[in-house]
Scaffold this motif. Sequence first.
Motif, PDB file in Angstrom:
ATOM      1  N   PHE A 187       4.560  12.268  -4.796  1.00 13.50           N
ATOM      2  CA  PHE A 187       5.357  12.719  -3.652  1.00 13.50           C
ATOM      3  C   PHE A 187       4.610  12.582  -2.337  1.00 13.50           C
ATOM      4  O   PHE A 187       4.774  13.391  -1.426  1.00 13.50           O
ATOM      5  N   GLY A 188       3.758  11.573  -2.223  1.00 12.86           N
ATOM      6  CA  GLY A 188       3.059  11.299  -0.972  1.00 12.86           C
ATOM      7  C   GLY A 188       1.729  12.006  -0.811  1.00 12.86           C
ATOM      8  O   GLY A 188       1.105  11.898   0.245  1.00 12.86           O
ATOM      9  N   ILE A 189       1.273  12.702  -1.814  1.00 13.11           N
ATOM     10  CA  ILE A 189       0.007  13.442  -1.702  1.00 13.11           C
ATOM     11  C   ILE A 189      -1.164  12.488  -1.511  1.00 13.11           C
ATOM     12  O   ILE A 189      -2.097  12.780  -0.751  1.00 13.11           O
ATOM     13  N   ILE A 190      -1.117  11.321  -2.149  1.00 14.39           N
ATOM     14  CA  ILE A 190      -2.193  10.333  -1.992  1.00 14.39           C
ATOM     15  C   ILE A 190      -2.294   9.909  -0.525  1.00 14.39           C
ATOM     16  O   ILE A 190      -3.372   9.917   0.072  1.00 14.39           O
ATOM     17  N   GLY A 191      -1.174   9.545   0.078  1.00 16.15           N
ATOM     18  CA  GLY A 191      -1.166   9.145   1.487  1.00 16.15           C
ATOM     19  C   GLY A 191      -1.508  10.294   2.410  1.00 16.15           C
ATOM     20  O   GLY A 191      -2.224  10.127   3.400  1.00 16.15           O
ATOM     21  N   TYR A 192      -1.010  11.487   2.088  1.00 20.38           N
ATOM     22  CA  TYR A 192      -1.278  12.669   2.915  1.00 20.38           C
ATOM     23  C   TYR A 192      -2.774  12.976   2.968  1.00 20.38           C
ATOM     24  O   TYR A 192      -3.322  13.202   4.047  1.00 20.38           O
ATOM     25  N   THR A 193      -3.434  12.944   1.825  1.00 20.23           N
ATOM     26  CA  THR A 193      -4.867  13.240   1.815  1.00 20.23           C
ATOM     27  C   THR A 193      -5.669  12.149   2.528  1.00 20.23           C
ATOM     28  O   THR A 193      -6.660  12.441   3.192  1.00 20.23           O
ATOM     29  N   ALA A 194      -5.234  10.897   2.392  1.00 23.85           N
ATOM     30  CA  ALA A 194      -5.929   9.814   3.106  1.00 23.85           C
ATOM     31  C   ALA A 194      -5.775   9.990   4.615  1.00 23.85           C
ATOM     32  O   ALA A 194      -6.716   9.735   5.380  1.00 23.85           O
TER      33      ALA A 194
ATOM     34  N   ARG B 188      -3.120   5.872   6.464  1.00 25.59           N
ATOM     35  CA  ARG B 188      -3.064   5.979   5.007  1.00 25.59           C
ATOM     36  C   ARG B 188      -3.751   4.748   4.421  1.00 25.59           C
ATOM     37  O   ARG B 188      -4.201   3.877   5.161  1.00 25.59           O
ATOM     38  N   HIS B 189      -3.823   4.665   3.105  1.00 23.96           N
ATOM     39  CA  HIS B 189      -4.511   3.535   2.470  1.00 23.96           C
ATOM     40  C   HIS B 189      -3.912   2.193   2.887  1.00 23.96           C
ATOM     41  O   HIS B 189      -4.637   1.244   3.176  1.00 23.96           O
ATOM     42  N   GLY B 190      -2.594   2.094   2.901  1.00 24.01           N
ATOM     43  CA  GLY B 190      -1.940   0.856   3.305  1.00 24.01           C
ATOM     44  C   GLY B 190      -2.309   0.438   4.718  1.00 24.01           C
ATOM     45  O   GLY B 190      -2.461  -0.746   5.014  1.00 24.01           O
ATOM     46  N   ASP B 191      -2.474   1.417   5.610  1.00 27.88           N
ATOM     47  CA  ASP B 191      -2.890   1.112   6.980  1.00 27.88           C
ATOM     48  C   ASP B 191      -4.328   0.605   7.020  1.00 27.88           C
ATOM     49  O   ASP B 191      -4.645  -0.315   7.768  1.00 27.88           O
ATOM     50  N   TRP B 192      -5.201   1.202   6.226  1.00 30.92           N
ATOM     51  CA  TRP B 192      -6.597   0.733   6.176  1.00 30.92           C
ATOM     52  C   TRP B 192      -6.667  -0.687   5.674  1.00 30.92           C
ATOM     53  O   TRP B 192      -7.371  -1.527   6.219  1.00 30.92           O
ATOM     54  N   TRP B 193      -5.954  -0.965   4.591  1.00 33.75           N
ATOM     55  CA  TRP B 193      -6.000  -2.288   3.979  1.00 33.75           C
ATOM     56  C   TRP B 193      -5.408  -3.359   4.889  1.00 33.75           C
ATOM     57  O   TRP B 193      -5.848  -4.510   4.864  1.00 33.75           O
TER      58      TRP B 193
ATOM     59  N   GLY C 268       0.806  -1.218   0.000  1.00 28.32           N
ATOM     60  CA  GLY C 268       0.000   0.000   0.000  1.00 28.32           C
ATOM     61  C   GLY C 268       0.834   1.261   0.000  1.00 28.32           C
ATOM     62  O   GLY C 268       0.398   2.311  -0.491  1.00 28.32           O
ATOM     63  N   PHE C 269       2.046   1.193   0.536  1.00 26.72           N
ATOM     64  CA  PHE C 269       2.920   2.371   0.541  1.00 26.72           C
ATOM     65  C   PHE C 269       3.235   2.831  -0.874  1.00 26.72           C
ATOM     66  O   PHE C 269       3.355   4.023  -1.133  1.00 26.72           O
ATOM     67  N   PHE C 270       3.370   1.871  -1.810  1.00 25.50           N
ATOM     68  CA  PHE C 270       3.666   2.260  -3.187  1.00 25.50           C
ATOM     69  C   PHE C 270       2.518   3.065  -3.779  1.00 25.50           C
ATOM     70  O   PHE C 270       2.737   3.953  -4.591  1.00 25.50           O
ATOM     71  N   VAL C 271       1.300   2.780  -3.377  1.00 21.15           N
ATOM     72  CA  VAL C 271       0.150   3.582  -3.817  1.00 21.15           C
ATOM     73  C   VAL C 271       0.142   4.926  -3.096  1.00 21.15           C
ATOM     74  O   VAL C 271      -0.032   5.976  -3.701  1.00 21.15           O
ATOM     75  N   ASP C 272       0.351   4.897  -1.781  1.00 20.51           N
ATOM     76  CA  ASP C 272       0.308   6.121  -0.975  1.00 20.51           C
ATOM     77  C   ASP C 272       1.421   7.099  -1.313  1.00 20.51           C
ATOM     78  O   ASP C 272       1.284   8.293  -1.068  1.00 20.51           O
ATOM     79  N   SER C 273       2.516   6.625  -1.869  1.00 23.13           N
ATOM     80  CA  SER C 273       3.642   7.520  -2.145  1.00 23.13           C
ATOM     81  C   SER C 273       3.566   8.179  -3.521  1.00 23.13           C
ATOM     82  O   SER C 273       4.431   8.981  -3.861  1.00 23.13           O
ATOM     83  N   PHE C 274       2.544   7.873  -4.300  1.00 21.92           N
ATOM     84  CA  PHE C 274       2.388   8.537  -5.596  1.00 21.92           C
ATOM     85  C   PHE C 274       2.290  10.046  -5.406  1.00 21.92           C
ATOM     86  O   PHE C 274       1.767  10.530  -4.402  1.00 21.92           O
TER      87      PHE C 274
END
Length: 188
Positions: free
Chosen positions: A138-145, A154-159, A130-136
């Motif tokens: 520059f981390g904006i995906i994970g930051y917004t989650a 973040r998404h990886g934590d949810w999954w 999930g970190f590879f998704v969240d780090s897209f």
Amino acid sequence: EVPNSSPVPSFCGTVETQYELKGVAFWPRAVARIFDYAFLNLLVARLAGWLFRFVLTTAAGGRPPVWVLIRLSQHRFPLFFMSFGGYFAYQTICTTVYGSSVGKSLLSLQVVQDDGSACRLRSAIIRELGFFVDSFFFGIIGYTAMQGNDQHRRHGDWWANTIVRKIPKEQRGDRQLALRFLLGLTFG
């Protein structure tokens, strides 16, 4: 660290609910990842490169043949994926064995399951994928989650059903945990 504990009616009177773990925000976690990148690239990769060069020169009887060096320099793409796999293995193993990588340990952060138990191997694998998704971006995906919830997941934590928390003060000086950390670091 029991922020939200409230009584719930039951057949036996009232029962305290399972407390909700408090998660760590984006920036301390990002700094921990930067420490991990620096640790792996500056120390571990250099040490592995030195060891590989030593073995290669010893096997060649002094100086490695030029054709071997040219052949190794042509394989940048596989080496990139090997380093990616090494980082993935490092994070997964350290998280499973100890709950923290070097960067997280420096900042007293720990990955645990939703119920507060130690992170399991399956969850660590899902979390790191999930970190590879969240780090897209520059981390904006994970930051917004992470901004959308109180536990900063973040998404990886949810999954993976995990939370990153501050290590409780009573666990910070535990000798057995320190040995587990060294074991996880060695295997990672």
